[in-house]
Design a protein around this motif. Sequence first.
Motif, short mmCIF file in Angstrom:
data_model
loop_
_atom_site.label_atom_id
_atom_site.label_comp_id
_atom_site.label_asym_id
_atom_site.label_seq_id
_atom_site.Cartn_x
_atom_site.Cartn_y
_atom_site.Cartn_z
N GLY A 14 -26.34 -84.66 -40.25
CA GLY A 14 -26.99 -84.16 -41.30
C GLY A 14 -28.09 -83.30 -40.82
N THR A 16 -28.74 -79.90 -40.74
CA THR A 16 -28.77 -78.46 -41.14
C THR A 16 -30.18 -78.36 -42.11
OG1 THR A 16 -27.47 -78.76 -43.04
CG2 THR A 16 -26.34 -77.95 -41.12
N ALA A 17 -30.58 -79.35 -42.67
CA ALA A 17 -31.96 -79.26 -43.45
C ALA A 17 -32.72 -80.79 -43.26
CB ALA A 17 -31.74 -79.38 -44.95
N GLY A 18 -33.79 -80.85 -44.03
CA GLY A 18 -34.51 -82.09 -44.21
C GLY A 18 -35.02 -82.64 -43.22
N GLY A 20 -33.48 -84.50 -40.83
CA GLY A 20 -32.44 -84.23 -39.62
C GLY A 20 -32.61 -83.07 -39.05
N GLY A 38 -23.60 -80.57 -40.11
CA GLY A 38 -23.58 -80.57 -41.41
C GLY A 38 -22.14 -80.44 -41.82
N ASN A 89 -28.55 -89.69 -39.06
CA ASN A 89 -29.46 -89.30 -39.92
C ASN A 89 -28.81 -89.10 -41.39
OD1 ASN A 89 -32.05 -87.79 -41.12
ND2 ASN A 89 -30.41 -86.54 -41.29
N ALA A 90 -27.74 -88.47 -41.52
CA ALA A 90 -26.96 -88.10 -42.64
C ALA A 90 -27.03 -89.22 -43.57
CB ALA A 90 -25.64 -87.59 -42.46
N ILE A 112 -20.90 -92.77 -46.59
CA ILE A 112 -21.88 -91.69 -45.82
C ILE A 112 -22.93 -92.32 -45.25
CG2 ILE A 112 -22.49 -91.07 -48.15
CD1 ILE A 112 -23.01 -88.29 -46.16
N ILE A 139 -31.57 -93.78 -39.15
CA ILE A 139 -32.69 -93.24 -39.94
C ILE A 139 -32.40 -93.90 -41.48
CG2 ILE A 139 -34.02 -91.47 -41.47
CD1 ILE A 139 -34.15 -91.39 -38.23
N SER A 140 -33.04 -95.27 -41.71
CA SER A 140 -33.00 -96.18 -42.61
C SER A 140 -33.94 -95.37 -43.72
CB SER A 140 -33.11 -97.61 -42.21
OG SER A 140 -33.09 -98.55 -43.23
N SER A 141 -34.52 -96.52 -44.28
CA SER A 141 -35.85 -96.12 -45.26
C SER A 141 -36.53 -97.66 -45.67
CB SER A 141 -35.22 -95.79 -46.55
OG SER A 141 -35.65 -95.86 -47.73
N TYR A 154 -28.39 -97.36 -52.91
CA TYR A 154 -28.89 -96.68 -51.87
C TYR A 154 -29.51 -97.61 -51.27
CZ TYR A 154 -32.24 -93.80 -49.39
OH TYR A 154 -33.09 -93.32 -48.34
N GLY A 185 -40.75 -93.58 -45.59
CA GLY A 185 -41.01 -93.64 -46.84
C GLY A 185 -40.74 -92.23 -47.64
N SER A 189 -38.66 -83.75 -47.99
CA SER A 189 -37.45 -83.20 -47.26
C SER A 189 -36.57 -82.02 -48.26
CB SER A 189 -36.18 -83.99 -47.05
OG SER A 189 -35.86 -84.81 -47.96
N GLY A 191 -33.98 -82.10 -49.52
CA GLY A 191 -33.24 -82.67 -50.84
C GLY A 191 -34.15 -83.39 -51.87
P1 NAD Z 1 -31.67 -84.00 -47.32
O1 NAD Z 1 -30.87 -83.99 -48.53
O2 NAD Z 1 -32.84 -83.05 -47.35
O3 NAD Z 1 -30.72 -83.42 -46.10
C1 NAD Z 1 -29.51 -84.23 -45.80
C2 NAD Z 1 -28.90 -83.40 -44.79
O4 NAD Z 1 -27.32 -83.97 -44.58
C3 NAD Z 1 -28.29 -81.98 -45.04
O5 NAD Z 1 -28.57 -81.29 -43.89
C4 NAD Z 1 -26.77 -82.20 -45.59
O6 NAD Z 1 -26.20 -81.05 -45.35
C5 NAD Z 1 -26.48 -83.37 -44.68
N1 NAD Z 1 -25.43 -83.90 -45.20
C6 NAD Z 1 -25.30 -84.81 -46.30
N2 NAD Z 1 -23.92 -85.20 -46.29
C7 NAD Z 1 -23.43 -84.95 -45.12
C8 NAD Z 1 -22.03 -85.47 -44.77
N3 NAD Z 1 -21.22 -85.91 -45.62
N4 NAD Z 1 -21.59 -85.02 -43.65
C9 NAD Z 1 -22.69 -84.00 -42.76
N5 NAD Z 1 -23.89 -83.87 -43.20
C10 NAD Z 1 -24.20 -84.27 -44.28
O7 NAD Z 1 -31.90 -85.32 -47.03
P2 NAD Z 1 -33.12 -86.11 -46.36
O8 NAD Z 1 -34.09 -86.46 -47.56
O9 NAD Z 1 -33.78 -85.34 -45.13
O10 NAD Z 1 -32.56 -87.51 -45.69
C11 NAD Z 1 -32.16 -87.82 -44.42
C12 NAD Z 1 -32.00 -89.08 -44.26
O11 NAD Z 1 -33.54 -89.88 -44.31
C13 NAD Z 1 -31.00 -90.11 -45.17
O12 NAD Z 1 -30.42 -91.10 -44.51
C14 NAD Z 1 -32.24 -90.67 -46.07
O13 NAD Z 1 -31.59 -91.78 -46.69
C15 NAD Z 1 -33.41 -90.79 -45.29
N6 NAD Z 1 -34.62 -91.11 -45.87
C16 NAD Z 1 -35.04 -90.08 -46.62
C17 NAD Z 1 -36.33 -90.17 -47.17
C18 NAD Z 1 -36.92 -88.89 -48.33
O14 NAD Z 1 -37.80 -89.48 -48.97
N7 NAD Z 1 -36.44 -87.82 -47.93
C19 NAD Z 1 -37.08 -91.52 -47.37
C20 NAD Z 1 -36.37 -92.47 -46.48
C21 NAD Z 1 -35.06 -92.09 -46.03
#
Ligand code: NAD
Length: 264
Positions: A14, A16-18, A20, A38, A89-90, A112, A139-141, A154, A185, A189, A191
């Motif tokens: 995962g 391609t964005a955020g 990851g 991705g 991370n995804a 996932i 990458i938990s939370s 979640y 926290g 990102s 998303g």
């Molecule tokens: P995001 O939505 O910004 O990015 C998610 C990425 O995962 C994208 O590149 C998407 O294309 C890819 N993806 C989604 N489903 C996929 C799949 N089935 N196969 C391959 N790639 C896939 O998300 P984010 O906010 O960057 O979150 C990333 C991780 O961090 C997650 O595990 C999330 O639980 C964790 N997290 C995020 C936050 C937050 O506030 N953003 C907080 C705690 C934990």
Amino acid sequence: MKIDLTGKTALVTGSTAGIGHAIAEGLAAAGAKVVINGRKEATVEAAVARLKSKYPDARVVGAAADVSTAAGCAKLVKAVNQVDILVNNAGIFEPKDFFEIPDEDWTRFFEINVMSGVRLSRSLMPAMLKRNWGRIIFISSESAVYIPKEMIQYGFTKTGQLAISRGLAELTTGTGVTVNSVLPGPTRSDGVEGFLQSMAAQNKVTADEMAANFVKEHRPSSLLQRFATVEEIANMVVYVASPQSSATNGAALHAEGGIIRSIA
Ligand code: NAD
């Protein structure tokens, strides 16, 4: 301390964005060869091109695969060769009233957020143990500990990742392989940005005001009192991925701005 990952190959799911993508960028900047993943070929190619234009010397390749299925994970494992650093991370998140969450959502979140890491670790960890060096990072939370009432489906997957990560670390005893979790926290990102923008439009405020209100109302114990940037999370992950982190194993590392009020 200078982190040099030259000669190491990292796979970030995962990416391609955020968060990851920021992790992939941090690892590439530190010299690792990075595999961007991705679901869509075009998005993966665009992310690879973005990193290559920023770091012309970096070795960045793409591997499109949907890690929410066993077939997708198998396709990804086949596409990569040796992986020294695996970043699981995804992940997906979606606020929903507990009483409205159907069985299919529970299964989808589990596949996932949990099974992707299980399947990839099962495939890639044995070779790490054989080579006596490797890093697996989940990458938990903060939601793994501070279960959000608006996203119980979640929170449960994020707690599951901590259990698996700690369990896998037990299999590394006496080796150069480590398995750890990082707990971000609220992080801005891609998303989360989309989510903030739509909530902001609904509430007729800016995304910045929406973010500030969220922290005040929903994460009042935050010491950071703001959303983290994706780079702040990536910095922790790059360190854990490095040879310098060798004494950190089986740990749940907080990068959540102090929301969780625990001393240890
Ligand atoms: P995001 O939505 O910004 O990015 C998610 C990425 O995962 C994208 O590149 C998407 O294309 C890819 N993806 C989604 N489903 C996929 C799949 N089935 N196969 C391959 N790639 C896939 O998300 P984010 O906010 O960057 O979150 C990333 C991780 O961090 C997650 O595990 C999330 O639980 C964790 N997290 C995020 C936050 C937050 O506030 N953003 C907080 C705690 C934990």
